[in-house]
Write a protein that holds these residues in place. Structure first.
Motif, short mmCIF file in Angstrom:
data_model
loop_
_atom_site.label_atom_id
_atom_site.label_comp_id
_atom_site.label_asym_id
_atom_site.label_seq_id
_atom_site.Cartn_x
_atom_site.Cartn_y
_atom_site.Cartn_z
N GLU A 76 51.63 51.74 -22.10
CA GLU A 76 50.48 51.47 -21.28
C GLU A 76 51.11 51.31 -19.85
OE1 GLU A 76 47.87 48.24 -22.74
OE2 GLU A 76 48.68 48.68 -24.62
N GLY A 77 50.07 51.87 -18.79
CA GLY A 77 50.30 51.85 -17.58
C GLY A 77 51.49 52.68 -17.07
N ALA A 78 52.13 53.55 -17.97
CA ALA A 78 52.87 54.60 -17.71
C ALA A 78 52.46 55.42 -16.43
CB ALA A 78 53.25 55.51 -18.66
N SER A 79 53.41 55.67 -15.49
CA SER A 79 53.14 56.32 -14.27
C SER A 79 53.19 57.70 -14.65
CB SER A 79 54.16 55.92 -13.21
OG SER A 79 54.05 56.80 -12.07
N THR A 80 52.26 58.63 -13.84
CA THR A 80 52.23 59.90 -14.35
C THR A 80 52.95 60.72 -13.02
OG1 THR A 80 49.80 60.16 -13.55
CG2 THR A 80 50.42 60.02 -15.97
N SER A 81 53.36 60.01 -12.06
CA SER A 81 53.94 60.76 -10.78
C SER A 81 55.15 61.40 -11.31
CB SER A 81 54.31 59.33 -9.95
OG SER A 81 53.09 58.72 -9.38
N THR A 82 55.48 62.36 -10.28
CA THR A 82 56.73 63.12 -10.56
C THR A 82 57.57 62.99 -9.15
OG1 THR A 82 55.92 64.88 -9.77
CG2 THR A 82 55.79 64.69 -12.06
N ALA A 83 58.80 62.92 -9.45
CA ALA A 83 59.80 62.87 -8.13
C ALA A 83 59.85 64.21 -7.47
CB ALA A 83 61.03 62.20 -8.51
N GLY A 84 59.67 64.44 -6.28
CA GLY A 84 60.04 65.63 -5.80
C GLY A 84 61.38 66.26 -5.96
N LYS A 85 62.43 65.62 -6.20
CA LYS A 85 63.74 66.06 -6.48
C LYS A 85 63.68 66.98 -7.85
CE LYS A 85 65.58 62.12 -9.23
NZ LYS A 85 65.48 62.84 -10.51
N ASP A 86 62.62 66.81 -8.54
CA ASP A 86 62.63 67.50 -9.76
C ASP A 86 62.07 68.86 -9.77
OD1 ASP A 86 64.20 65.63 -10.94
OD2 ASP A 86 62.39 64.45 -11.59
N TYR A 87 61.65 69.19 -8.45
CA TYR A 87 60.77 70.70 -8.37
C TYR A 87 61.90 71.46 -7.58
CZ TYR A 87 56.47 68.43 -8.94
OH TYR A 87 55.26 67.81 -9.43
N LEU A 88 62.36 72.61 -8.24
CA LEU A 88 63.25 73.41 -7.92
C LEU A 88 62.97 74.88 -7.43
CD1 LEU A 88 66.05 72.14 -10.31
CD2 LEU A 88 65.93 71.69 -7.91
N ILE A 89 63.75 75.48 -6.42
CA ILE A 89 63.42 77.09 -6.24
C ILE A 89 64.74 77.88 -6.66
CG2 ILE A 89 63.11 78.53 -4.27
CD1 ILE A 89 62.04 76.02 -2.63
N TYR A 90 64.41 78.99 -7.36
CA TYR A 90 65.37 79.82 -7.51
C TYR A 90 64.95 81.13 -7.22
CZ TYR A 90 66.57 76.63 -11.50
OH TYR A 90 67.09 75.58 -12.30
N ILE A 91 66.08 82.00 -6.76
CA ILE A 91 65.90 83.46 -6.33
C ILE A 91 66.24 84.44 -7.31
CG2 ILE A 91 66.52 84.93 -4.36
CD1 ILE A 91 67.10 82.69 -2.67
N ASN A 92 66.03 85.39 -7.55
CA ASN A 92 66.04 86.47 -8.45
C ASN A 92 67.54 87.16 -7.83
OD1 ASN A 92 66.79 88.35 -10.50
ND2 ASN A 92 64.41 89.08 -10.53
N THR A 93 68.66 87.11 -8.45
CA THR A 93 69.73 87.85 -7.66
C THR A 93 70.31 89.26 -8.51
OG1 THR A 93 71.39 86.35 -8.67
CG2 THR A 93 70.52 85.93 -6.55
N ALA A 94 69.41 89.46 -9.56
CA ALA A 94 69.43 90.56 -10.31
C ALA A 94 68.88 91.85 -9.60
CB ALA A 94 68.97 90.59 -11.69
N ALA A 95 69.34 93.17 -10.05
CA ALA A 95 68.90 94.28 -9.81
C ALA A 95 67.39 94.69 -9.80
CB ALA A 95 69.73 95.44 -10.11
N THR A 96 66.92 93.92 -10.84
CA THR A 96 65.53 94.12 -11.30
C THR A 96 64.64 93.09 -11.40
OG1 THR A 96 66.17 94.43 -13.62
CG2 THR A 96 66.26 96.20 -12.67
N GLU A 97 63.48 93.19 -11.64
CA GLU A 97 62.60 92.07 -11.74
C GLU A 97 62.37 91.92 -13.41
OE1 GLU A 97 57.72 91.06 -10.91
OE2 GLU A 97 58.50 92.97 -10.11
#
Length: 153
Positions: free
Chosen positions: A11-32
């Motif tokens: 009950e009353g649990a927060s549904t907020s999320t911390a910004g630190k848990d959103y991450l950016i990745y880059i595809n470093t492979a030769a293909t998609e």
């Protein structure tokens, strides 16, 4: 150490999320088709913006009120990362910028679901203040749509 079970809050649990848990990745492979997702290290922020151009649809009989329709849509990511010497993601980002190449990115949510897309690097700045850590600041402007949200699996 033995396994510990923690009580789940219901009950009353927060549904907020911390910004630190959103991450950016880059595809470093030769293909998609067979991506190698490399974390962009040292992330402090990665602000995903989605917007649409405004088309004016106002007319004389609209009662004096403006009317708009959504036009072409776009997305971008403004990012800031601490410059970590030897970070593979940062090195790839800088190399792609210098070579004028687009990058394939993954924006990951806290539950590990994600969206992917292609982006042009339109800013890649190195900030080196004397009283703080060095950071890379950049802007990734989308080329086409982001994918639908995908579940990790």
């Amino acid at each position: 150490m033995s396994s510990v079970t923690f009580t789940e809050r219901t009950e009353g649990a927060s549904t907020s999320t911390a910004g630190k848990d959103y991450l950016i990745y880059i595809n470093t492979a030769a293909t998609e088709a067979a991506p190698t997702w490399t974390l962009l290290g040292g992330q402090r922020s990665g602000d995903l913006t989605r917007q649409a151009d405004e088309i004016d649809a106002s007319h004389k009989t609209s009662g004096g009120w403006k009317s708009t329709l959504p036009g072409l849509r776009s997305w971008s990511i403004d990012l800031e990362t601490v410059y970590l010497a030897g970070d593979a993601g940062a090195k790839f980002l800088e190399a792609a910028f210098l070579a004028g190449k687009q990058i394939h990115i993954k924006f990951e949510y806290p539950d590990k679901s994600y969206v992917t897309g292609w982006a042009s690097i339109t800013e890649c700045s190195l900030s080196t203040p004397y009283d703080d850590v060095a950071t890379i600041k950049g802007t990734l402007n989308g080329d086409g749509a982001l994918s639908d949200v995908q579940k990790a699996g």
